[in-house]
Design a protein around this motif. Structure first.
Motif, PDB file in Angstrom:
ATOM      1  N   ALA A  97       0.574  -1.357   0.039  1.00 13.33           N
ATOM      2  CA  ALA A  97       0.006   0.155  -0.046  1.00 13.33           C
ATOM      3  C   ALA A  97       0.933   1.536  -0.022  1.00 13.33           C
ATOM      4  O   ALA A  97       0.733   2.204  -0.672  1.00 13.33           O
ATOM      5  N   LEU A  98       1.878   1.279   0.726  1.00 13.27           N
ATOM      6  CA  LEU A  98       2.822   2.600   1.063  1.00 13.27           C
ATOM      7  C   LEU A  98       3.467   2.646  -0.333  1.00 13.27           C
ATOM      8  O   LEU A  98       3.715   3.865  -0.957  1.00 13.27           O
ATOM      9  N   GLU A  99       3.918   1.507  -0.822  1.00 11.98           N
ATOM     10  CA  GLU A  99       4.794   1.372  -2.187  1.00 11.98           C
ATOM     11  C   GLU A  99       3.872   2.060  -3.386  1.00 11.98           C
ATOM     12  O   GLU A  99       4.061   2.907  -4.461  1.00 11.98           O
ATOM     13  N   ALA A 100       2.594   1.531  -3.141  1.00 18.68           N
ATOM     14  CA  ALA A 100       1.519   1.939  -4.262  1.00 18.68           C
ATOM     15  C   ALA A 100       1.154   3.521  -4.287  1.00 18.68           C
ATOM     16  O   ALA A 100       1.007   4.455  -5.178  1.00 18.68           O
ATOM     17  N   MET A 101       1.238   4.118  -3.049  1.00 23.45           N
ATOM     18  CA  MET A 101       0.972   5.272  -2.852  1.00 23.45           C
ATOM     19  C   MET A 101       2.086   6.318  -3.508  1.00 23.45           C
ATOM     20  O   MET A 101       2.176   7.143  -4.096  1.00 23.45           O
ATOM     21  N   ALA A 102       3.594   5.639  -3.240  1.00 21.69           N
ATOM     22  CA  ALA A 102       4.697   6.275  -3.601  1.00 21.69           C
ATOM     23  C   ALA A 102       4.612   6.392  -5.060  1.00 21.69           C
ATOM     24  O   ALA A 102       4.915   7.435  -5.847  1.00 21.69           O
ATOM     25  N   LEU A 103       4.048   5.171  -5.879  1.00 21.34           N
ATOM     26  CA  LEU A 103       4.229   5.180  -7.228  1.00 21.34           C
ATOM     27  C   LEU A 103       3.025   6.246  -7.727  1.00 21.34           C
ATOM     28  O   LEU A 103       3.312   7.155  -8.794  1.00 21.34           O
ATOM     29  N   ARG A 104       2.066   6.641  -6.922  1.00 23.04           N
ATOM     30  CA  ARG A 104       0.924   7.452  -7.571  1.00 23.04           C
ATOM     31  C   ARG A 104       1.426   9.058  -7.141  1.00 23.04           C
ATOM     32  O   ARG A 104       1.201   9.942  -8.036  1.00 23.04           O
ATOM     33  N   LEU A 105       2.545   9.112  -6.187  1.00 26.30           N
ATOM     34  CA  LEU A 105       2.625  10.589  -5.944  1.00 26.30           C
ATOM     35  C   LEU A 105       4.179  11.058  -6.106  1.00 26.30           C
ATOM     36  O   LEU A 105       4.344  12.154  -5.961  1.00 26.30           O
TER      37      LEU A 105
END
Length: 206
Positions: free
Chosen positions: A80-88
């Motif tokens: 989840a944190l890595e997916a947020m990083a990918l989006r931001l």
């Protein structure tokens, strides 16, 4: 799952799995992806029985149950944190937000060291592990993984991921999954990844 899907590690290996040659001969299955070969190891004393039978049935598990430990929720929290990083990552201060936002402290700490022993996540099967859709060229393509974020009308944020047909949902704000169950109830149990926003249930792999 890695055995059945031929998923190699960074070293090019695939986990072995235990099976049985019916009715009771233990067997160990090993894949060698480099050679497109699978070996079956059996106890030496069982060889005469196997040779005498001439033919037999090999039984092995298609899926194993997930461990009842924080390792699964920590795994989903990390993604989840890595997916947020990918989006931001393309936005100014985006990664700083993920690192510094106080409301994500519990999620980060859980992913790193599992300080919260019980962080409930919602897990269910949405479609078969070999589910396929028609790609851009019209060919059938397997969907290995997909994800998105869900914001509910209760101002809760959930990360929802489907991995080989199995949906995982985690609350980004804390160890509480009731809000996701409420959203599912309000939306007839449809996956957030297959709402009208994403093309509807007709786009789900078969």
């Amino acid at each position: 799952m890695r055995f059945h899907q031929d998923l190699e590690s960074k070293r090019g290996t695939i986990p072995q799995i235990d099976g049985v040659i019916a009715p009771d001969i233990p067997a160990l299955l090993t894949r060698y992806p480099k050679y497109n070969f699978t070996s079956i190891q059996v106890p030496e004393p069982a060889l005469p029985r196997i040779l005498q039978a001439g033919q037999g049935t090999l039984l092995f598990p298609m899926a194993d149950s997930l461990p009842e430990t924080p390792v699964v929720s920590r795994f989903v929290a990390k993604i989840a944190l890595e997916a947020m990083a990918l989006r931001l990552v393309e936005y100014t201060e985006g990664l700083s937000y993920i690192c510094d936002e106080v409301q994500l402290d519990d999620l980060r700490n859980h992913a790193r060291n599992g300080r919260i022993n019980s962080w409930p996540i919602h897990i269910r099967t949405i479609y078969p592990p070999n589910g396929k859709i028609h790609g851009i060229n019209g060919d059938l393509e397997q969907i290995v993984h997909e994800f998105d974020f869900l914001a509910t009308d209760q101002s809760e944020w959930f990360f929802v991921m489907i991995l080989f047909g199995v949906e995982f949902a985690i609350n980004l704000g804390g160890p509480e999954i009731g809000g996701y169950l409420h959203w599912l109830e309000q939306n007839n149990g449809i996956s957030p990844l297959y709402t009208e926003k994403h093309g509807g249930i007709v786009t789900m792999p078969r």
